[in-house]
Design an enzyme around this catalytic site. Structure first.
Site, PDB file in Angstrom:
ATOM      1  N   HIS A 112      37.271  44.937  39.740  1.00  0.00           N
ATOM      2  CA  HIS A 112      38.461  45.420  40.139  1.00  0.00           C
ATOM      3  C   HIS A 112      38.627  46.918  40.446  1.00  0.00           C
ATOM      4  O   HIS A 112      39.622  47.476  40.720  1.00  0.00           O
ATOM      5  CB  HIS A 112      39.458  44.459  39.598  1.00  0.00           C
ATOM      6  CG  HIS A 112      39.974  43.360  40.161  1.00  0.00           C
ATOM      7  ND1 HIS A 112      40.732  42.995  41.142  1.00  0.00           N
ATOM      8  CD2 HIS A 112      39.224  42.021  40.016  1.00  0.00           C
ATOM      9  CE1 HIS A 112      40.447  41.578  41.491  1.00  0.00           C
ATOM     10  NE2 HIS A 112      39.683  41.226  40.811  1.00  0.00           N
ATOM     11  N   ASN A 474      44.252  52.266  34.794  1.00  0.00           N
ATOM     12  CA  ASN A 474      43.776  51.112  35.640  1.00  0.00           C
ATOM     13  C   ASN A 474      43.935  51.250  37.092  1.00  0.00           C
ATOM     14  O   ASN A 474      43.325  50.139  37.738  1.00  0.00           O
ATOM     15  CB  ASN A 474      44.526  50.083  35.033  1.00  0.00           C
ATOM     16  CG  ASN A 474      43.732  49.070  34.076  1.00  0.00           C
ATOM     17  OD1 ASN A 474      42.345  49.516  33.596  1.00  0.00           O
ATOM     18  ND2 ASN A 474      44.304  48.255  33.383  1.00  0.00           N
ATOM     19  N   TYR A 475      44.618  51.992  37.666  1.00  0.00           N
ATOM     20  CA  TYR A 475      44.765  52.338  38.868  1.00  0.00           C
ATOM     21  C   TYR A 475      44.091  53.726  39.416  1.00  0.00           C
ATOM     22  O   TYR A 475      44.768  54.695  39.808  1.00  0.00           O
ATOM     23  CB  TYR A 475      46.294  52.189  39.666  1.00  0.00           C
ATOM     24  CG  TYR A 475      46.639  50.765  39.766  1.00  0.00           C
ATOM     25  CD1 TYR A 475      45.922  49.719  40.560  1.00  0.00           C
ATOM     26  CD2 TYR A 475      47.813  50.261  38.835  1.00  0.00           C
ATOM     27  CE1 TYR A 475      46.687  48.414  40.703  1.00  0.00           C
ATOM     28  CE2 TYR A 475      48.105  48.805  38.792  1.00  0.00           C
ATOM     29  CZ  TYR A 475      47.577  48.090  39.761  1.00  0.00           C
ATOM     30  OH  TYR A 475      48.071  46.938  39.908  1.00  0.00           O
TER      31      TYR A 475
HETATM   32  C1  LIG Z   1      44.072  43.294  43.481  1.00  0.00           C
HETATM   33  C2  LIG Z   1      44.253  43.970  41.789  1.00  0.00           C
HETATM   34  C3  LIG Z   1      45.313  43.357  41.332  1.00  0.00           C
HETATM   35  C4  LIG Z   1      45.517  44.018  40.052  1.00  0.00           C
HETATM   36  N1  LIG Z   1      46.519  43.932  39.138  1.00  0.00           N
HETATM   37  C5  LIG Z   1      46.898  44.429  38.138  1.00  0.00           C
HETATM   38  C6  LIG Z   1      47.958  43.891  37.166  1.00  0.00           C
HETATM   39  O1  LIG Z   1      48.724  43.080  37.670  1.00  0.00           O
HETATM   40  N2  LIG Z   1      48.147  44.720  36.200  1.00  0.00           N
HETATM   41  C7  LIG Z   1      47.558  45.805  35.841  1.00  0.00           C
HETATM   42  O2  LIG Z   1      47.803  46.408  34.702  1.00  0.00           O
HETATM   43  N3  LIG Z   1      46.245  46.084  36.387  1.00  0.00           N
HETATM   44  C8  LIG Z   1      45.979  45.693  37.715  1.00  0.00           C
HETATM   45  N4  LIG Z   1      45.141  45.890  38.501  1.00  0.00           N
HETATM   46  C9  LIG Z   1      44.349  46.927  37.992  1.00  0.00           C
HETATM   47  C10 LIG Z   1      43.155  46.424  37.084  1.00  0.00           C
HETATM   48  O3  LIG Z   1      43.703  46.120  35.749  1.00  0.00           O
HETATM   49  C11 LIG Z   1      41.878  47.374  36.827  1.00  0.00           C
HETATM   50  O4  LIG Z   1      41.345  47.746  38.020  1.00  0.00           O
HETATM   51  C12 LIG Z   1      40.725  46.938  35.896  1.00  0.00           C
HETATM   52  O5  LIG Z   1      40.226  48.104  35.403  1.00  0.00           O
HETATM   53  C13 LIG Z   1      39.982  45.830  36.493  1.00  0.00           C
HETATM   54  O6  LIG Z   1      39.397  45.305  35.318  1.00  0.00           O
HETATM   55  P1  LIG Z   1      37.807  44.503  35.765  1.00  0.00           P
HETATM   56  O7  LIG Z   1      37.056  44.107  34.516  1.00  0.00           O
HETATM   57  O8  LIG Z   1      38.217  43.610  37.029  1.00  0.00           O
HETATM   58  O9  LIG Z   1      37.238  45.627  36.817  1.00  0.00           O
HETATM   59  P2  LIG Z   1      35.658  46.575  36.492  1.00  0.00           P
HETATM   60  O10 LIG Z   1      35.457  46.920  38.049  1.00  0.00           O
HETATM   61  O11 LIG Z   1      34.538  45.320  36.157  1.00  0.00           O
HETATM   62  O12 LIG Z   1      35.608  47.412  35.402  1.00  0.00           O
HETATM   63  C14 LIG Z   1      36.729  48.539  35.513  1.00  0.00           C
HETATM   64  C15 LIG Z   1      36.217  49.697  34.810  1.00  0.00           C
HETATM   65  O13 LIG Z   1      36.038  49.358  33.211  1.00  0.00           O
HETATM   66  C16 LIG Z   1      34.531  49.251  33.013  1.00  0.00           C
HETATM   67  N5  LIG Z   1      34.253  48.336  32.351  1.00  0.00           N
HETATM   68  C17 LIG Z   1      34.197  46.778  32.599  1.00  0.00           C
HETATM   69  N6  LIG Z   1      33.581  46.099  31.642  1.00  0.00           N
HETATM   70  C18 LIG Z   1      33.542  46.800  30.630  1.00  0.00           C
HETATM   71  C19 LIG Z   1      33.262  46.310  29.392  1.00  0.00           C
HETATM   72  N7  LIG Z   1      32.728  45.078  29.089  1.00  0.00           N
HETATM   73  N8  LIG Z   1      33.075  47.368  28.653  1.00  0.00           N
HETATM   74  C20 LIG Z   1      33.109  48.612  28.743  1.00  0.00           C
HETATM   75  N9  LIG Z   1      33.730  49.006  30.030  1.00  0.00           N
HETATM   76  C21 LIG Z   1      33.868  47.942  30.922  1.00  0.00           C
HETATM   77  C22 LIG Z   1      33.678  49.258  34.172  1.00  0.00           C
HETATM   78  O14 LIG Z   1      32.697  50.081  34.191  1.00  0.00           O
HETATM   79  C23 LIG Z   1      34.897  50.290  35.129  1.00  0.00           C
HETATM   80  O15 LIG Z   1      34.847  51.540  34.918  1.00  0.00           O
HETATM   81  C24 LIG Z   1      44.653  45.291  39.815  1.00  0.00           C
HETATM   82  C25 LIG Z   1      43.752  45.638  40.609  1.00  0.00           C
HETATM   83  C26 LIG Z   1      43.437  45.025  41.753  1.00  0.00           C
HETATM   84  C27 LIG Z   1      42.015  45.330  42.470  1.00  0.00           C
END
Ligand SMILES: Cc1cc2nc3c(=O)[nH]c(=O)nc-3n(C[C@H](O)[C@H](O)[C@H](O)COP(=O)(O)OP(=O)(O)OC[C@H]3O[C@@H](n4cnc5c(N)ncnc54)[C@H](O)[C@@H]3O)c2cc1C
Ligand SMILES: *[C@@H]1O[C@H](CO)[C@@H](O)[C@H](O)[C@H]1NC(C)=O
Ligand SMILES: *[C@@H]1O[C@H](CO)[C@@H](O)[C@H](O)[C@H]1NC(C)=O
Ligand SMILES: *[C@@H]1O[C@H](CO)[C@@H](O)[C@H](O)[C@H]1NC(C)=O
Ligand SMILES: *[C@@H]1O[C@H](CO)[C@@H](O)[C@H](O)[C@H]1NC(C)=O
Length: 539
Positions: A112, A474-475
Site C-alpha cells: 500500500h 505512512n502517507y
Molecule cells: C487505501 C489505503 C488506505 C490506508 N488506510 C490507512 C489507515 O486507515 N491508517 C493508516 O495509518 N494508514 C493507512 N494507509 C497508509 C498505510 O498505513 C501505509 O501505506 C503502509 O505503509 C502500508 O503498509 P503495506 O505493508 O501495505 O505496504 P508496503 O507497500 O508493502 O510497505 C510500505 C513500506 O514499508 C516497507 N516494508 C513493508 N514490509 C516491510 C517489512 N516486513 N519489513 C521492513 N519494511 C517493510 C516497504 O518496503 C515500504 O517502504 C492507507 C493506505 C492506503 C493506500
C-alpha cells in the site's frame, strides 16, 4: 554468513526455465539467480519462490500487491525478479545474494505504499514479497498475538474476531493494508483515541538485520526496537513478524454517519467540530471526510462533509453525548447502528456488512491511481479558510478526491513525543490526509490530478503546522524531498525527516548508523546513516 554448496542441478533448471521463456540476462542477474538457486535446495522450491520477468506468473505476482495503479504502467521500472520466500532461510538467502551481487532490495508486505516504494525503484532491484508470511497466532488468554508482516489488517482482525468479540487491535481502517509497512510507520484507525497507534501496541518483533542475523526485541536492543515501530519501512531490516498486545472492546459498539453538504451548513458545522472533537471522551472516534457529491439540483455538484464515527458503547449513550457536546451535528437514532467491533471494521472499510469473510479478500475493492499528502492542524481553521478548502473540491480534478480528517486527542495526548518515532501527539486537533484519485486509464493525465493536490497543499499552508510542517510517514509524499541514490546526505534527508519525525529523526539516524552503516536497506525516503557511503552508479 556461511552457506553450504548444493549441487548445480537446481540452477541448471532455472537456466532451462529462463531460456525457454526467451529472457536475456546480463551477468549480475545470472550471478544473483545462481547464488539464490544454489541456496534454495531444489527445483520445486525454486519454482515457488523465484519469479523472473517472462515467467508466466511474474506479472500477476507483481500486480497482486500493487495498490496504486499510478505505478502499474509499461513505463514503471520493474524488478528483475520477485522473490516470495516460504521460510526464513529463503529471506536470508535473498538478502545475502542481493547484497553480494549489488541488487537493491525492496521489501513488500501489503503493497500500500502510496508512492509505490515497495515495488518500484530507479536502480536494478528485486522485490522481497512477504505474501507467504501471513500466519497469525491469537492468544486470547494472554491477550496477545503474533502476526507475520505479510498478513493484511483484514486477516488480523478476522483472526481476532474468530476467537473473541471483546478483544481487538487498534490499527488502520483499510482491510488490505499490510502489517509490515503499516506498523513500520505507526498506523491508526478507529481505536487510536482510546489505545494509540498500532505501533504503540507492539511488544516484540522478529527481524533480520543486514548481516542476516535473526533478532528479537531483546537481541536487537531497545534502540532498534524503538526505531522499527514508526521510523518507516525498508530501513532498519526485514521485519518478519510482530507480537502485539490486544485491547478490550465492548461486545456492542455504535457507529454513525451524518452527511452535511454546503447547503446544509457543512462549512459551519465542520468549523465548530474543530473546537469539540479532540476534547470528546476517548471512547469516541470521529472522522470527517470531505468529498464532491451530486447536489439536489440535477446536474449540479456540491461538497459534502461526512461525519463518521464510533463509540465504544451503546446508541443511547452516543446520542446523549453528542446532543450534549455537539448538538450542531443533529445526530439522530437513524444515523446510528449498534454492532460488534468486527462489523464496524466492515463499516469503516466501506465493505458490505453481510459477511466478515470479505476481510480475507484482497480484491474486494477496486484499485485506483492516487497521490496523497498529509498535514497536522493545531489551531482551528477559520470559516473563510474552510470555505476555500471546500471550493477546491468543486474543481474538475477533485471528482474522486477526499480529505480524511480524524480528530486527535484522547490517548494520543498522553504519549510523549519521543516515546516512538511517530511524533505527532499532544497539541494536534486533527490530521488531514488529502488523496486525489483517478483511474488507470487516465494515467496519462495524472499530472493534472497531482498538481491539484499540490495546489490544495499550498492553499492549506497558513492553516496547518509550521516549522516543521509535519506529515505522516505512512502517507509518504516524495514532493517533500528524496534521497539521492548514489549519496544520501543527512542535510538533504533532514528536510523531510523532521516533517515526519520531528526531533526523533536524529535518534533514527543514530540507530541507522549503528545497524546498517553501509545503507543497504534504502529507498527514496529511508533514514540515512550519518556518514552515508558513496554508491557505485547503478548499484
Ligand atoms: C487505501 C489505503 C488506505 C490506508 N488506510 C490507512 C489507515 O486507515 N491508517 C493508516 O495509518 N494508514 C493507512 N494507509 C497508509 C498505510 O498505513 C501505509 O501505506 C503502509 O505503509 C502500508 O503498509 P503495506 O505493508 O501495505 O505496504 P508496503 O507497500 O508493502 O510497505 C510500505 C513500506 O514499508 C516497507 N516494508 C513493508 N514490509 C516491510 C517489512 N516486513 N519489513 C521492513 N519494511 C517493510 C516497504 O518496503 C515500504 O517502504 C492507507 C493506505 C492506503 C493506500
Ligand atoms: C524440496 O525441498 C523441500 C524443503 O526444502 C522438501 O520439503 C521437498 O520434499 C524437496 N523436494 C524434492 C523434490 O526434493
Ligand atoms: C499487470 O498490470 C499491467 C499494467 O497495468 C498489465 O499490463 C498486465 O496485463 C497485468 N498483468 C496481469 C497478469 O494482470
Ligand atoms: C444553517 O444555519 C443557519 C444559521 O446559522 C440556519 O438558519 C439554517 O437553518 C441552517 N440550515 C440548515 C439546512 O441546517
Ligand atoms: C450524479 O449525477 C450524475 C448525473 O449528473 C449521475 O450520472 C450519477 O450517477 C450521480 N451520482 C450519484 C452517486 O448519484
Amino acid at each position: 554468513m556461511k552457506f553450504p554448496q548444493f549441487s548445480m542441478l537446481p540452477f541448471l533448471m532455472v537456466v532451462v526455465m529462463l531460456s525457454l521463456s526467451g529472457t536475456t540476462l546480463s551477468h549480475p542477474h545470472w550471478d544473483f539467480l545462481h547464488c539464490l538457486s544454489l541456496r534454495l535446495a531444489n527445483y520445486s522450491t525454486i519454482s515457488k519462490v523465484i519469479y523472473v520477468q517472462n515467467n508466466p506468473s511474474y506479472s500477476s505476482v507483481l500486480n497482486a500487491s500493487i495498490h496504486n495503479t499510478r505505478f502499474s504502467t509499461p513505463a514503471t521500472p520493474k524488478p528483475f525478479a520477485i522473490i516470495t520466500p516460504l521460510k526464513t532461510s529463503h529471506v536470508r538467502s535473498t538478502l545475502y545474494c542481493s547484497k553480494k551481487h549489488g541488487f537493491q532490495l525492496r521489501i513488500r508486505s501489503g503493497g500500500h505504499d502510496v508512492e509505490g516504494l515497495s515495488y518500484v525503484s530507479e536502480v536494478p532491484f528485486v522485490i522481497l514479497d512477504l505474501l507467504n508470511f501471513r500466519a497469525i497466532k491469537v492468544d486470547t488468554k494472554n491477550e496477545v498475538a503474533w502476526v507475520q508482516s505479510g498478513a493484511t489488517l483484514g486477516e488480523l482482525y478476522y483472526a481476532i474476531a474468530a476467537k473473541t468479540n471483546t478483544l481487538a487491535f487498534p490499527a488502520g481502517m483499510c482491510h488490505t493494508v499490510g502489517a509490515g509497512g503499516h506498523f513500520s510507520g505507526g498506523g491508526y484507525g478507529t481505536l487510536f483515541r482510546k489505545y494509540g497507534l498500532a505501533a504503540d501496541n507492539i511488544i516484540d518483533a522478529r527481524m533480520i538485520d543486514v548481516n542476516g542475523r535473526i533478532l528479537d526485541r531483546k537481541s536487537m536492543g531497545e534502540d532498534v526496537f524503538w526505531a522499527i515501530r514508526g521510523g518507516g519501512g525498508n530501513t532498519f531490516g526485514i521485519v518478519l513478524a510482530w507480537k502485539i498486545k490486544l485491547v478490550p472492546v465492548p461486545a456492542v459498539v455504535t457507529v454513525f454517519t451524518v452527511n452535511k453538504n454546503l447547503e446544509q451548513n457543512a462549512t459551519k458545522i465542520f468549523h465548530r467540530w474543530q473546537y469539540i472533537a479532540h476534547k470528546l471522551p476517548d471512547d469516541l472516534f470521529m472522522n470527517v471526510w470531505i468529498t464532491k457529491v451530486n447536489s439536489s439540483q440535477v446536474g449540479m455538484k456540491t461538497v459534502q462533509a461526512t461525519f463518521r464515527g464510533m463509540l465504544l458503547g451503546g446508541v443511547d449513550e452516543l446520542i446523549t453525548l453528542i446532543q450534549d457536546k455537539f448538538p450542531e451535528l443533529g445526530l439522530a437514532e437513524e444515523n446510528c447502528n449498534e454492532m460488534s467491533w468486527i462489523e464496524s471494521v466492515l463499516y469503516f472499510g466501506g465493505l458490505p456488512l453481510q459477511s466478515v469473510d470479505i476481510l480475507l479478500d484482497k480484491n474486494a475493492l477496486p484499485t485506483l491511481s492516487l497521490k496523497a499528502k498529509s498535514d497536522y492542524v493545531k489551531e482551528p481553521i477559520p470559516e473563510s479558510g474552510i470555505e476555500g478548502l471546500m471550493s477546491m473540491f468543486l474543481e474538475e480534478e477533485a471528482d474522486n478526491a477526499v480529505a480524511m480528517i480524524p480528530a486527535f486527542g484522547g490517548k494520543m495526548d498522553d504519549i510523549p513525543e519521543n516515546e516512538l518515532p511517530y511524533p505527532h501527539r499532544a497539541g494536534n486537533l486533527f490530521e488531514a490526509t488529502y488523496i486525489v484519485q483517478w483511474t488507470k486509464e487516465e494515467n496519462a493525465e495524472s499530472g493534472k490530478y497531482i498538481s491539484w493536490s499540490r495546489r490544495l497543499y499550498s492553499y492549506m499552508t497558513p492553516y496547518v503546522s509550521k516549522s516543521p510542517r509535519e506529515a505522516y510517514v505512512n502517507y509518504r509524499d516524495l514532493d517533500l524531498g528524496i534521497n539521492n541514490n548514489d549519496y544520501t546526505s543527512y542535510e538533504q534527508a533532514s528536510i523531510w525527516g523532521f516533517k515526519y519525525f520531528k526531533n526523533n529523526f536524529k535518534r533514527l539516524v543514530q540507530v541507522k548508523t549503528k545497524v546498517d552503516p553501509m545503507n543497504f536497506f534504502r529507498n527514496e525516503q529511508s533514514i540515512p546513516p550519518l556518514l552515508s557511503p558513496w554508491k557505485k552508479k547503478g548499484n
